[in-house]
Write an enzyme that holds these catalytic residues in place. Structure first.
Site, mmCIF file in Angstrom:
data_model
loop_
_atom_site.group_PDB
_atom_site.id
_atom_site.type_symbol
_atom_site.label_atom_id
_atom_site.label_comp_id
_atom_site.label_asym_id
_atom_site.label_seq_id
_atom_site.Cartn_x
_atom_site.Cartn_y
_atom_site.Cartn_z
ATOM 1 N N HIS A 152 12.239 -4.856 8.840
ATOM 2 C CA HIS A 152 12.822 -6.053 8.225
ATOM 3 C C HIS A 152 14.315 -6.148 8.537
ATOM 4 O O HIS A 152 15.002 -5.135 8.652
ATOM 5 C CB HIS A 152 12.626 -6.025 6.712
ATOM 6 C CG HIS A 152 11.202 -5.815 6.285
ATOM 7 N ND1 HIS A 152 10.160 -6.566 6.796
ATOM 8 C CD2 HIS A 152 10.646 -4.937 5.415
ATOM 9 C CE1 HIS A 152 9.030 -6.158 6.240
ATOM 10 N NE2 HIS A 152 9.295 -5.176 5.416
ATOM 11 N N PRO A 163 0.805 -1.228 0.000
ATOM 12 C CA PRO A 163 0.000 0.000 0.000
ATOM 13 C C PRO A 163 0.835 1.273 0.000
ATOM 14 O O PRO A 163 0.408 2.297 -0.533
ATOM 15 C CB PRO A 163 -0.827 -0.137 1.277
ATOM 16 C CG PRO A 163 -0.982 -1.607 1.465
ATOM 17 C CD PRO A 163 0.345 -2.172 1.031
ATOM 18 N N SER A 164 2.032 1.237 0.599
ATOM 19 C CA SER A 164 2.884 2.430 0.619
ATOM 20 C C SER A 164 3.226 2.879 -0.798
ATOM 21 O O SER A 164 3.329 4.080 -1.077
ATOM 22 C CB SER A 164 4.161 2.157 1.408
ATOM 23 O OG SER A 164 4.906 1.096 0.831
ATOM 24 N N GLY A 173 9.912 -10.311 0.167
ATOM 25 C CA GLY A 173 10.728 -11.318 -0.506
ATOM 26 C C GLY A 173 10.717 -12.647 0.215
ATOM 27 O O GLY A 173 10.584 -13.705 -0.409
#
Length: 359
Positions: A329, A194-195, A282
């Site tokens: 992350h 969404p970003s 990923g």
């Protein structure tokens, strides 16, 4: 007068003692060649810190390359064992995507990032959910999961990626003529955070045609949206769905990532030793591929700023140098987990240039 004489009697020895100590101090400095460091030399610590960081990065990269081998061979027993474990814990085939089967009308969708604010499945929401899992019970022979790492630049891996039966791409990467030789153009599934919809397309609150036109390069691929990771991601993800519907479903078919699957996957990787807040796109896609593919090949999964072959500087992505969210992350830690699987013959990580011949 008596007071003054008494004071002088005590003060004089003190003055003499201080003078003696001062002289002794400077004699000591002269004899030992000790020169006080001026303030201008203090910044040298910063360069030492930078040097230590560069040294640490080199050690990490060296360790990573030490666990990597170009002469990869699949270990069938290890692959089956890991796939079975992943399937038992997460079961992507039935859980990865929100469907009418696993999320009935009137039930609650629990956001994986905001568990205290569930979303009830209304009739309107239920109607746009996939009727069944898009992966079915099929198992693809070969899958290419394409990360966006700068290591893909000038890799000539495009033809090899396109040769895979099922190709997964992350976060709407560019696939135009500038990059096709290195990353290919075939796409069966592509994710969209969404970003990105907010940054590139104003959250789809203004003109929407540029968004639809930008998706043409992905053909009829599945468009995976994490609509239920956080509450603020739901409206923009639904606008993406309705935009494609309004424009006659030109291009990809939108589907929604299941937060229940993501919670289980996060727990699974923590049990393997990964301590990041949540897995990156990923790693999520690599995990999905391990459940639906017989042979999994990873491209663009290199989280370091130096090329593995010759240590030349490379960009964060093959198309730009924007940094990932390090507080969410942990790319090096994720890569270390994937390297273990590479070493065990479970997944094949491709680094550097690809060979002209098909695998």
């Amino acid at each position: 007068m008596r007071v003054m004489r008494t004071l002088m009697r005590w003060l004089l020895p003190v003055i003499l003692l201080c003078s003696f100590c001062s002289v002794a101090f400077w004699i000591f400095i002269s004899n030992n060649n000790v020169i006080p460091h001026p303030a201008s030399r203090i910044p040298q610590k910063a360069s030492n810190t930078q040097s230590c960081k560069a040294c640490k990065d080199s050690v990490i990269i060296g360790k990573a390359l030490g666990n990597y081998s170009n002469s990869w061979k699949k270990h069938e027993a290890n692959y089956k064992r890991f796939r079975l474990l992943l399937n038992e814990k997460c079961h992507a085939v039935s859980k990865a995507v929100v469907t009418q089967n696993n999320t009935p009308l009137g039930s609650n969708v629990v956001y994986d990032g905001e568990r205290r604010k569930p979303l009830q499945v209304t009739q309107a929401l239920y109607n746009i959910l996939a009727k069944e899992q898009p992966f079915g019970n099929a198992t693809w022979e070969s899958c290419a999961v394409v990360g966006n790492g700068g290591v893909l630049a000038n890799s000539s891996c495009g033809e090899e990626i396109n040769s895979a039966q099922f190709v997964i791409r992350c976060n709407l990467p560019p696939l135009d003529d500038r990059y096709e030789k290195d990353v290919g153009n075939k796409t069966n599934l592509v994710t969209a955070n969404p970003s990105i919809l907010h940054e590139k397309y104003s959250g789809l609150m203004e003109r929407r045609r540029p968004f639809v036109e930008s998706l043409h390069s992905y053909g009829q691929a599945l468009l995976l949206l994490p609509a239920f990771s956080y509450g603020h991601n739901t409206p923009v993800s639904l606008r993406a769905f309705y935009t494609l519907e309004d424009f006659g479903r030109e291009g990809p078919l939108p589907i929604f990532l299941n937060p229940e699957y993501l919670r289980k996957l996060t727990k699974f990787w923590r049990e393997q030793g990964l301590n990041s807040v949540r897995p990156s796109t990923g790693l999520i896609m690599a995990s999905l591929a391990l459940e639906i593919c017989t042979n999994v090949h990873l491209y663009g999964f290199w989280p370091f700023g130096k090329h593995p072959n010759d240590s030349r500087p490379i960009t964060n992505h093959y198309y730009d140098n924007r940094e990932s969210k390090k507080n969410v992350h942990s790319m090096p830690s994720e890569f270390e987990q994937l390297l273990k699987l590479h070493k065990q013959g479970v997944v094949h990580i491709h680094l550097g240039e690809c060979q002209p011949a098909h695998r």
